[in-house]
Design a protein around this motif. Structure first.
Motif, PDB file in Angstrom:
ATOM      1  N   ASP A 120      10.338   2.744   6.125  1.00 54.56           N
ATOM      2  CA  ASP A 120       9.629   1.177   6.601  1.00 54.56           C
ATOM      3  C   ASP A 120      10.533   0.658   7.596  1.00 54.56           C
ATOM      4  O   ASP A 120      11.860   0.664   7.375  1.00 54.56           O
ATOM      5  N   SER A 152       0.987  -1.168   0.137  1.00 60.37           N
ATOM      6  CA  SER A 152       0.008   0.045  -0.122  1.00 60.37           C
ATOM      7  C   SER A 152       1.046   1.311   0.012  1.00 60.37           C
ATOM      8  O   SER A 152       0.767   2.115  -0.926  1.00 60.37           O
ATOM      9  N   LEU A 159      -2.640 -12.890  -5.895  1.00 61.15           N
ATOM     10  CA  LEU A 159      -3.903 -13.003  -6.662  1.00 61.15           C
ATOM     11  C   LEU A 159      -4.327 -11.785  -7.202  1.00 61.15           C
ATOM     12  O   LEU A 159      -4.444 -10.747  -6.165  1.00 61.15           O
ATOM     13  N   SER A 210       2.436  -7.959   2.994  1.00 58.99           N
ATOM     14  CA  SER A 210       2.855  -7.611   1.708  1.00 58.99           C
ATOM     15  C   SER A 210       4.263  -8.786   1.275  1.00 58.99           C
ATOM     16  O   SER A 210       4.282  -9.081   0.078  1.00 58.99           O
ATOM     17  N   ARG A 211       4.794  -9.326   2.330  1.00 58.40           N
ATOM     18  CA  ARG A 211       5.859 -10.433   1.954  1.00 58.40           C
ATOM     19  C   ARG A 211       5.174 -11.716   2.198  1.00 58.40           C
ATOM     20  O   ARG A 211       6.102 -12.542   2.258  1.00 58.40           O
TER      21      ARG A 211
END
Ligand SMILES: Cc1cc2nc3c(=O)[nH]c(=O)nc-3n(C[C@H](O)[C@H](O)[C@H](O)COP(=O)(O)OP(=O)(O)OC[C@H]3O[C@@H](n4cnc5c(N)ncnc54)[C@H](O)[C@@H]3O)c2cc1C
Length: 378
Positions: A43, A24, A58, A52-53
């Motif tokens: 981060d 995001s 999909l 995210s990792r």
């Protein structure tokens, strides 16, 4: 006294700070940098929750959500923007992004499951007005994936032309490289706190304070803590997913299938659990075995392969499941972004959320996705 005053960082030290460099944060930071804004993305270098990792990659619309038609349309719109996005990111970053825009499938076991899915897709079609997909019988499914020997219980599938799959780590990497090439700065440090100060924001990090004019909170579940200066109880919680990874097999599934998906490298990711158990990220073998057993009913050959890994991740789930894009109450220069399916939604995030951060309206489809729906003034 005088010395203390001049040592304090000025509120304008950074134009925009994006807190969080997951998919995001990266999607909006890249979009902002592309428009010429001076953006610093912070981060954490630690093992904080990083959905995210841990995700499947999909690009998925067909099961989200008939009861939230604008949100469903938002997802479809994002998928339609994806080919343009990945092409641009590949050019800007030089990072290759494996991606298949081949549609997506949800397998059905038995007639009851087929009928239930059919009812759902019927409802979705009705809500959306247009829908590029349908239920398909087993014969049609076998034509779509001729190299997957399906189990005898498989009666057919739901098929949506607009779903697909992307290699999520490559997408993230391309965003981060593209962001830096567009002039963005990435700082890998932990944010302890955020405070409003002098019309801007002070972000207190492990490496000291950083001040900015505008703030974007995109730190996933950590947004609950970082947004405390404006909202005591952000309506977002952790939705745990546990997945199994099956050893590399010949590549036979160019069309992704929900719950049992072949990656571009040939391994198979199994799992679709949603559990609300706080921040507990343990793998529970009995839980995850359920998914393994289901996957073997769909694709019996998997039962003869080796499992090579299992992992869990915490989805970032707004309480009503719909995305949150909002100014924080009383803070027109502080934007929050929290959504599940942030891979699927990456293209709309890059295209539209940067303008919202700079105080333009959200596009019509997303106007209902602010914190106003939870009773806040923002
Ligand atoms: C098992 C699983 C499968 C999934 N599959 C899919 C899928 O197939 N398709 C799809 O669209 N979505 C999928 N998702 C959901 C998707 O992964 C999430 O919606 C997405 O990762 C959320 O991204 P985010 O950037 O908002 O949050 P996060 O990924 O949690 O990123 C937040 C970032 O903020 C940073 N951060 C946190 N705290 C701090 C701090 N104090 N200081 C500095 N930085 C901080 C973290 O390091 C992290 O990089 C899946 C999720 C899971 C768990």
């Amino acid at each position: 006294m005088f010395i203390k005053k001049i040592m304090q960082p000025k509120p304008t030290e950074h134009e925009i700070i994006v807190a969080g460099g997951g998919i995001s944060g990266a999607a909006v930071a890249y979009g902002l940098a592309k428009k010429g804004h001076k953006v610093t993305m912070i981060d954490a270098p630690t093992e904080t929750n990083k959905a995210s990792r841990t995700n499947v990659g999909l690009l998925w619309c067909q099961s989200k959500f008939a009861h939230l038609p604008d949100y469903a349309k938002w997802g479809f719109h994002s998928c339609r923007l994806f080919p343009e996005l990945t092409k641009e990111l590949e050019e800007v970053s030089g990072v290759e992004i494996p991606v298949n825009y081949t549609g997506g499938l949800i397998a059905c076991l038995g007639d009851d499951e087929f009928n239930t899915r059919q009812d759902y897709i019927g409802k979705l079609k009705e809500e959306l007005g247009e829908y590029n997909g349908s239920m398909i019988d087993r014969a049609e499914l076998e034509r779509k994936l001729p190299k997957v020997p399906f189990g005898p219980e498989v009666t057919g599938a739901a098929w949506c032309e607009e779903d697909g799959i992307v290699e999520p780590l490559a997408l993230l990497r391309a965003y981060l490289v593209g962001f830096e090439r567009a002039g963005g700065i990435i700082k890998n440090t932990l944010i302890h706190d955020v405070q409003p100060v002098g019309g801007g924001y002070r972000v207190i990090t492990e490496d000291g304070p950083m001040d900015c004019e505008r703030l974007v909170l995109a730190a996933g579940l950590a947004n609950r803590r970082l947004a405390q200066f404006a909202i005591a109880d952000l309506p977002v919680s952790a939705d745990k997913g546990q997945v199994l990874l099956v050893e590399r097999m010949p590549y036979v599934m160019p069309i992704p299938m929900l719950g049992v998906t072949q990656t571009f490298g040939g391994t198979i990711i199994i799992g679709f659990r949603h559990e609300f158990v706080g921040h507990d990220t343990r793998i529970i073998p009995e839980d995850i075995a359920t998914e393994g057993k289901w996957a073997i009913r769909v694709w019996p050959e998997l039962g003869r392969q080796r499992l090579i890994r299992a992992w869990s991740g915490l989805r970032v789930m707004p309480d009503d499941k719909q995305a949150i894009y909002s100014k924080l109450p009383g803070h027109p220069n502080a934007t929050i972004i929290n959504t599940h399916s942030a891979v699927t939604l990456a293209a709309v995030h890059t295209r539209y959320i940067p303008d919202f951060i700079i105080n333009e309206d959200l596009p019509e489809l997303a106007r209902g996705m602010t914190l106003k729906r939870f009773g806040y003034t923002c």
